[in-house]
Design an enzyme around this catalytic site. Sequence first.
Site, PDB file in Angstrom:
ATOM      1  N   GLN A 162      -4.987  -8.915   6.115  1.00  0.00           N
ATOM      2  CA  GLN A 162      -5.046  -7.546   6.612  1.00  0.00           C
ATOM      3  C   GLN A 162      -6.321  -7.266   7.407  1.00  0.00           C
ATOM      4  OE1 GLN A 162      -5.134  -4.640   3.439  1.00  0.00           O
ATOM      5  NE2 GLN A 162      -6.283  -5.994   2.084  1.00  0.00           N
ATOM      6  N   SER A 186     -23.241   9.470   5.424  1.00  0.00           N
ATOM      7  CA  SER A 186     -23.261   8.263   6.229  1.00  0.00           C
ATOM      8  C   SER A 186     -23.684   8.607   7.645  1.00  0.00           C
ATOM      9  CB  SER A 186     -21.870   7.608   6.222  1.00  0.00           C
ATOM     10  OG  SER A 186     -21.909   6.344   6.827  1.00  0.00           O
ATOM     11  N   SER A 206     -11.216   0.965   4.155  1.00  0.00           N
ATOM     12  CA  SER A 206     -10.985   1.739   2.930  1.00  0.00           C
ATOM     13  C   SER A 206     -11.743   1.116   1.770  1.00  0.00           C
ATOM     14  CB  SER A 206      -9.492   1.788   2.618  1.00  0.00           C
ATOM     15  OG  SER A 206      -8.960   0.480   2.496  1.00  0.00           O
ATOM     16  N   CYS A 226       0.813  -1.222   0.000  1.00  0.00           N
ATOM     17  CA  CYS A 226       0.000   0.000   0.000  1.00  0.00           C
ATOM     18  C   CYS A 226       0.846   1.271   0.000  1.00  0.00           C
ATOM     19  CB  CYS A 226      -0.944   0.016   1.198  1.00  0.00           C
ATOM     20  SG  CYS A 226      -2.179  -1.291   1.161  1.00  0.00           S
ATOM     21  N   CYS A 279       0.308   2.126   6.615  1.00  0.00           N
ATOM     22  CA  CYS A 279       0.613   0.714   6.852  1.00  0.00           C
ATOM     23  C   CYS A 279       0.741  -0.008   5.518  1.00  0.00           C
ATOM     24  CB  CYS A 279      -0.467   0.080   7.718  1.00  0.00           C
ATOM     25  SG  CYS A 279      -2.142   0.225   7.064  1.00  0.00           S
ATOM     26  N   ARG A 289     -19.738   9.820   0.479  1.00  0.00           N
ATOM     27  CA  ARG A 289     -21.189   9.701   0.585  1.00  0.00           C
ATOM     28  C   ARG A 289     -21.654  10.103   1.986  1.00  0.00           C
ATOM     29  NH1 ARG A 289     -18.884   4.627   0.663  1.00  0.00           N
ATOM     30  NH2 ARG A 289     -19.245   3.386   2.553  1.00  0.00           N
ATOM     31  N   GLY A 320       1.651  -4.082   3.542  1.00  0.00           N
ATOM     32  CA  GLY A 320       1.760  -5.522   3.653  1.00  0.00           C
ATOM     33  C   GLY A 320       3.146  -5.945   4.120  1.00  0.00           C
ATOM     34  N   HIS A 371      -8.978   3.883  -1.714  1.00  0.00           N
ATOM     35  CA  HIS A 371      -7.589   3.451  -1.524  1.00  0.00           C
ATOM     36  C   HIS A 371      -7.116   2.669  -2.748  1.00  0.00           C
ATOM     37  CE1 HIS A 371      -3.975   1.891   0.081  1.00  0.00           C
ATOM     38  NE2 HIS A 371      -4.447   0.957   0.896  1.00  0.00           N
TER      39      HIS A 371
END
Length: 379
Positions: A148, A210, A234, A89, A365, A208, A367, A335
């Site tokens: 994850q 929420s 994400s 990421c 963060c 959006r 992997g 993401h």
Amino acid sequence: MRDAVIVEAVRSPVGKRNGGLSGVHPAQLSAEVLNALVARAGVDPAVVEDVVWGCVSQVGEQTFDIARTAALTAGWPESVTGVTVDRQCGSSQQSVHFAAAGLVAGQYDVVVAGGVESMSRVPMGSAIGEATPFPPGFMERYGSFPNQGLGAEMIAEKWGFTREQLDEFSVESHAKAAAAREAGRFDDQITPITLPDGTVVGQDEGIRASSVDKLAGLKTAFKPDGVITAGNSSQISDGSAALLMTTSEKARELGLTPLARVHTAVLAGTDPVIMLTAPIPATAKALTKSGLSIDDIGAFEVNEAFAPVPLAWLAEAGADPKRLNPNGGAIALGHPLGGSGARLMTTLVHHMRDNGIRYGLQTMCEGGGQGNATILELL
């Protein structure tokens, strides 16, 4: 003494899965962003020596060194090389680190750092195929295949975050992103993307309205008795972002005005099973190396891979919550894996410029239990 400065930063809108950008080849999407970058800076792409490009799923349309393909698709001279980076990421944040190191070392004078991911066209995990990336030695050491989502569940449990706290954070992310879009704070950083049918995608698609009540109705995604849902994670997205980087001396020669200097760039590694906690030691390392305190930093971009990640970071770093992801994060914006590091940095640079913030810090963060941290200084 040579340095590394950012003179322009541009991103595409972030498209939702199977949304407006899903019809665009990722190399073409990258090319659109690359051309917008040099056009806004007013430079000839021939001065660019390399394109350092993050991309996680390097398979199918995103293989064969998409960095080079993107530069050629953009019509740039064949002299402009490209290299594709995978630090999961954090791939395009790592691209910035590599570009900065090359500038300081004298290997580059002008370089582009950024990245792309079209998760609609190249699904996450598709590079694995029928194989396993973890050999027996790894499995014997850690005992499980890292996941994850389960890592996010572990963080929530370790720091004691409730489902309601995670959902509250997620609602706030959407609210901040919506307010930023409404106020036009994303306008200068986004280049609209024209689709083959002439339709223009000009705004982020994931934002959006929420509410905690609405999110409370979602099923958990990884554990029946867990707290992680699609609403506090994400979004799967498509997008690209790029930064034009050079040295202060070369910027003067080209008549360019730097936006920010790469002040400090570090890495940290932690347990690959919980996976997502490395931003915490990466931030501490960046502050130590820079000689700055947490209170010296005026804005933080901490990638919202899952809501527990920035919340745990906040609990450990002791930062002012009002300075964290002031324009929303990946829960609202999306993401696009390999493009996210450059997307966050583009947003951070523009926010620092617009608000006169001297220091900004970005961390995310990755992997394998890794984390990049970058401190920028406004110029």
